[in-house]
Design an enzyme around this catalytic site. Sequence first.
Site, PDB file in Angstrom:
ATOM      1  N   ARG A  21      56.098  50.989  39.747  1.00 43.18           N
ATOM      2  CA  ARG A  21      54.684  50.689  39.459  1.00 43.18           C
ATOM      3  C   ARG A  21      53.747  51.409  40.429  1.00 43.18           C
ATOM      4  NH1 ARG A  21      51.761  44.967  37.710  1.00 43.18           N
ATOM      5  NH2 ARG A  21      49.647  45.747  37.885  1.00 43.18           N
TER       6      ARG A  21
ATOM      7  N   GLU B  35      55.785  45.390  41.132  1.00 38.37           N
ATOM      8  CA  GLU B  35      55.677  46.587  41.983  1.00 38.37           C
ATOM      9  C   GLU B  35      56.771  46.656  43.050  1.00 38.37           C
ATOM     10  OE1 GLU B  35      51.601  47.921  42.720  1.00 38.37           O
ATOM     11  OE2 GLU B  35      52.291  48.838  44.571  1.00 38.37           O
TER      12      GLU B  35
ATOM     13  N   GLU C 172      40.471  57.132  36.454  1.00 34.61           N
ATOM     14  CA  GLU C 172      41.743  56.448  36.181  1.00 34.61           C
ATOM     15  C   GLU C 172      42.389  56.991  34.900  1.00 34.61           C
ATOM     16  OE1 GLU C 172      43.039  54.505  38.417  1.00 34.61           O
ATOM     17  OE2 GLU C 172      41.280  54.009  39.617  1.00 34.61           O
TER      18      GLU C 172
ATOM     19  N   ASN D 173      49.362  54.248  41.671  1.00 29.38           N
ATOM     20  CA  ASN D 173      48.508  54.491  42.839  1.00 29.38           C
ATOM     21  C   ASN D 173      48.328  55.986  43.106  1.00 29.38           C
ATOM     22  OD1 ASN D 173      48.311  51.760  43.219  1.00 29.38           O
ATOM     23  ND2 ASN D 173      50.052  51.666  44.627  1.00 29.38           N
TER      24      ASN D 173
ATOM     25  N   LYS E 129      47.554  41.949  38.025  1.00 25.79           N
ATOM     26  CA  LYS E 129      47.152  41.839  39.438  1.00 25.79           C
ATOM     27  C   LYS E 129      45.807  41.118  39.491  1.00 25.79           C
ATOM     28  CE  LYS E 129      49.427  45.775  41.633  1.00 25.79           C
ATOM     29  NZ  LYS E 129      49.227  47.069  42.314  1.00 25.79           N
TER      30      LYS E 129
ATOM     31  N   LYS F 244      49.969  52.169  30.986  1.00 24.79           N
ATOM     32  CA  LYS F 244      50.029  51.121  32.019  1.00 24.79           C
ATOM     33  C   LYS F 244      51.015  50.033  31.601  1.00 24.79           C
ATOM     34  CE  LYS F 244      47.828  48.296  35.365  1.00 24.79           C
ATOM     35  NZ  LYS F 244      46.685  47.914  36.148  1.00 24.79           N
TER      36      LYS F 244
ATOM     37  N   HIS G 125      41.789  55.489  49.069  1.00 20.63           N
ATOM     38  CA  HIS G 125      41.486  54.277  49.853  1.00 20.63           C
ATOM     39  C   HIS G 125      41.053  54.628  51.264  1.00 20.63           C
ATOM     40  CE1 HIS G 125      44.079  51.510  47.116  1.00 20.63           C
ATOM     41  NE2 HIS G 125      42.839  51.605  46.699  1.00 20.63           N
TER      42      HIS G 125
ATOM     43  N   HIS H  75      45.463  57.262  45.079  1.00 18.41           N
ATOM     44  CA  HIS H  75      44.786  56.122  45.703  1.00 18.41           C
ATOM     45  C   HIS H  75      45.000  56.043  47.214  1.00 18.41           C
ATOM     46  CE1 HIS H  75      44.167  55.101  41.560  1.00 18.41           C
ATOM     47  NE2 HIS H  75      43.564  53.975  41.845  1.00 18.41           N
TER      48      HIS H  75
ATOM     49  N   HIS I   4      34.654  53.896  44.095  1.00 21.27           N
ATOM     50  CA  HIS I   4      36.111  53.943  44.078  1.00 21.27           C
ATOM     51  C   HIS I   4      36.628  55.158  43.278  1.00 21.27           C
ATOM     52  CE1 HIS I   4      40.198  52.429  43.974  1.00 21.27           C
ATOM     53  NE2 HIS I   4      40.187  52.478  42.649  1.00 21.27           N
TER      54      HIS I   4
ATOM     55  N   ARG J 242      47.852  24.822  39.484  1.00 23.76           N
ATOM     56  CA  ARG J 242      49.076  25.651  39.594  1.00 23.76           C
ATOM     57  C   ARG J 242      49.203  26.692  38.478  1.00 23.76           C
ATOM     58  NH1 ARG J 242      51.110  20.602  41.030  1.00 23.76           N
ATOM     59  NH2 ARG J 242      51.367  20.445  43.280  1.00 23.76           N
TER      60      ARG J 242
HETATM   61  P1  NAD Z   1      32.536  46.007  38.618  1.00 23.25           P
HETATM   62  O1  NAD Z   1      33.246  44.862  38.071  1.00 23.25           O
HETATM   63  O2  NAD Z   1      31.797  45.810  39.903  1.00 23.25           O
HETATM   64  O3  NAD Z   1      31.538  46.563  37.519  1.00 23.25           O
HETATM   65  C1  NAD Z   1      30.697  47.641  37.834  1.00 23.25           C
HETATM   66  C2  NAD Z   1      29.240  47.322  37.475  1.00 23.25           C
HETATM   67  O4  NAD Z   1      29.084  47.416  36.056  1.00 23.25           O
HETATM   68  C3  NAD Z   1      28.795  45.909  37.848  1.00 23.25           C
HETATM   69  O5  NAD Z   1      27.485  45.998  38.315  1.00 23.25           O
HETATM   70  C4  NAD Z   1      28.850  45.174  36.514  1.00 23.25           C
HETATM   71  O6  NAD Z   1      27.995  44.067  36.455  1.00 23.25           O
HETATM   72  C5  NAD Z   1      28.417  46.246  35.563  1.00 23.25           C
HETATM   73  N1  NAD Z   1      28.843  46.123  34.175  1.00 23.25           N
HETATM   74  C6  NAD Z   1      29.993  45.594  33.692  1.00 23.25           C
HETATM   75  N2  NAD Z   1      30.074  45.797  32.387  1.00 23.25           N
HETATM   76  C7  NAD Z   1      28.955  46.445  32.001  1.00 23.25           C
HETATM   77  C8  NAD Z   1      28.466  46.948  30.773  1.00 23.25           C
HETATM   78  N3  NAD Z   1      29.184  46.872  29.655  1.00 23.25           N
HETATM   79  N4  NAD Z   1      27.260  47.556  30.761  1.00 23.25           N
HETATM   80  C9  NAD Z   1      26.530  47.706  31.922  1.00 23.25           C
HETATM   81  N5  NAD Z   1      26.949  47.279  33.105  1.00 23.25           N
HETATM   82  C10 NAD Z   1      28.157  46.657  33.152  1.00 23.25           C
HETATM   83  O7  NAD Z   1      33.494  47.272  38.866  1.00 23.25           O
HETATM   84  P2  NAD Z   1      34.764  47.828  38.072  1.00 23.25           P
HETATM   85  O8  NAD Z   1      34.758  49.272  38.364  1.00 23.25           O
HETATM   86  O9  NAD Z   1      34.812  47.372  36.678  1.00 23.25           O
HETATM   87  O10 NAD Z   1      35.985  47.146  38.828  1.00 23.25           O
HETATM   88  C11 NAD Z   1      36.240  47.396  40.194  1.00 23.25           C
HETATM   89  C12 NAD Z   1      37.110  46.275  40.717  1.00 23.25           C
HETATM   90  O11 NAD Z   1      38.334  46.269  40.011  1.00 23.25           O
HETATM   91  C13 NAD Z   1      37.466  46.416  42.199  1.00 23.25           C
HETATM   92  O12 NAD Z   1      37.275  45.172  42.814  1.00 23.25           O
HETATM   93  C14 NAD Z   1      38.943  46.773  42.183  1.00 23.25           C
HETATM   94  O13 NAD Z   1      39.629  46.299  43.320  1.00 23.25           O
HETATM   95  C15 NAD Z   1      39.396  46.089  40.936  1.00 23.25           C
HETATM   96  N6  NAD Z   1      40.612  46.666  40.338  1.00 23.25           N
HETATM   97  C16 NAD Z   1      41.616  45.818  40.029  1.00 23.25           C
HETATM   98  C17 NAD Z   1      42.768  46.303  39.441  1.00 23.25           C
HETATM   99  C18 NAD Z   1      43.852  45.356  39.038  1.00 23.25           C
HETATM  100  O14 NAD Z   1      44.924  45.817  38.645  1.00 23.25           O
HETATM  101  N7  NAD Z   1      43.601  44.065  39.071  1.00 23.25           N
HETATM  102  C19 NAD Z   1      42.908  47.672  39.162  1.00 23.25           C
HETATM  103  C20 NAD Z   1      41.855  48.522  39.488  1.00 23.25           C
HETATM  104  C21 NAD Z   1      40.695  48.012  40.080  1.00 23.25           C
HETATM  105  N1  GLY Z   2      45.957  49.393  39.529  1.00 16.45           N
HETATM  106  C1  GLY Z   2      47.307  49.528  39.921  1.00 16.45           C
HETATM  107  C2  GLY Z   2      48.204  48.494  39.364  1.00 16.45           C
HETATM  108  O1  GLY Z   2      47.801  47.683  38.559  1.00 16.45           O
HETATM  109  O2  GLY Z   2      49.347  48.447  39.745  1.00 16.45           O
END
Ligand code: NAD
Ligand code: GLY
Length: 364
Positions: free
Chosen positions: A241, A237, A185, A245, A143, A227, A252, A248, A265, A121
Amino acid sequence: MSVVKERVELGSRSYEIWIGAGALEKAGALIARSGKRTLVVTNRRVERLHGGRLYESLEKVSVQWRKIILPEGEEHKNMASVARVHDALIRGGYDRGCVVTGFGGGVTGDIAGFAAATYMRGVKVAQIPTTLLAQVDSSVGGKTGVNHPVGKNMIGSFHQPCLVVADISALTTLPRVEVLCGVAEVIKYGAIASAGFFSFLERNMEQLLRMEPKVVERAVRTSCKIKAQVVEKDELEAGRRAILNFGHTVGHSIEAVTGYKTFKHGHAVAIGMSVAATLSWMKGGLAKKDEERITRLIRQAGLPAVIPAGLSTKSLLKAMESDKKVKAGKIRFALLSGIGESGIRDDVTLGEIREAIELNRLST
Ligand code: NAD
Ligand code: GLY
């Protein structure tokens, strides 16, 4: 070594964001404040490049740790990966006092956060983001979640981290394309919340792309600060918040229409921001010269700013409609009234979006 600290103020769920080159060396001591046992969730690449520094810092302060190595990539951001984290927690006999540590990009952080939110939990999660996108966006704000075959981020929850450690020296190993996803971003934060930061980016984009530490640190710190301010006012949100987006909605739809395969992305968001800037000029009060500044900065970063020829306006609008955000032909949209000034509008019509998309084809 220069490490600075920001805070997200959310009452009993407040936490610190430690930012800078060398922050990873402090991670063990910072995690130790939250718990004496941690499960590190990561992938092979991140572990190989940076794991040694994290593990050493945990050992230095006698935090007991184990790790779970997940397969890399968005296609593994699913319930199977969450189940693997839960299995590792159960096998390791982790109790409610443990900390899950997400160590990697946004994919790893979202999985680790959701696994922590749902184990017994809810246990604590420390986020150690290693991509620029994760440092400026996904690690902050709570998130968490995974994808379902019907859509991205369909399963998830809000679960704030107990700590974020963003070591900018880890970004030096990032491939250029991943740097650009984060830069999109970063531009967004300037556009929605700070004219001063936007001008800083105009003056320092080359240095940011070259990963000059001082510029990267300021970009990460300012992005996190913006942020944090947004999340503090609207954690779940309910309204404001949604300005995070900006760009986005169209972004998207570009990803959806191309099956999440053609566009990273950040590239899709960059095009989406250009369209949103045009819409902001059409009905948000953004001056034409400021719309142009946004597009120029996107291009300066080496990101795309126009809708590619192969994508039909019809298919993009259809994807937006099926995103369930459309009510009576109108859609909620984050718009700018100036650089650094943004708001949510409920009255943007599909016809207006069509026009903005078409204008972003013509300006090629
Ligand atoms: P990712 O986690 O897939 O990382 C991108 C690539 O970089 C991967 O291959 C990873 O292994 C590699 N990598 C990571 N750190 C590295 C480093 N220091 N050196 C070399 N390679 C490295 O992608 P991302 O862009 O970090 O994240 C995208 C994800 O984040 C999506 O799933 C998206 O939905 C999510 N997201 C979430 C939020 C949120 O608020 N929770 C906000 C924006 C995006
Ligand atoms: N990435 C958008 C949010 O965290 O609300």
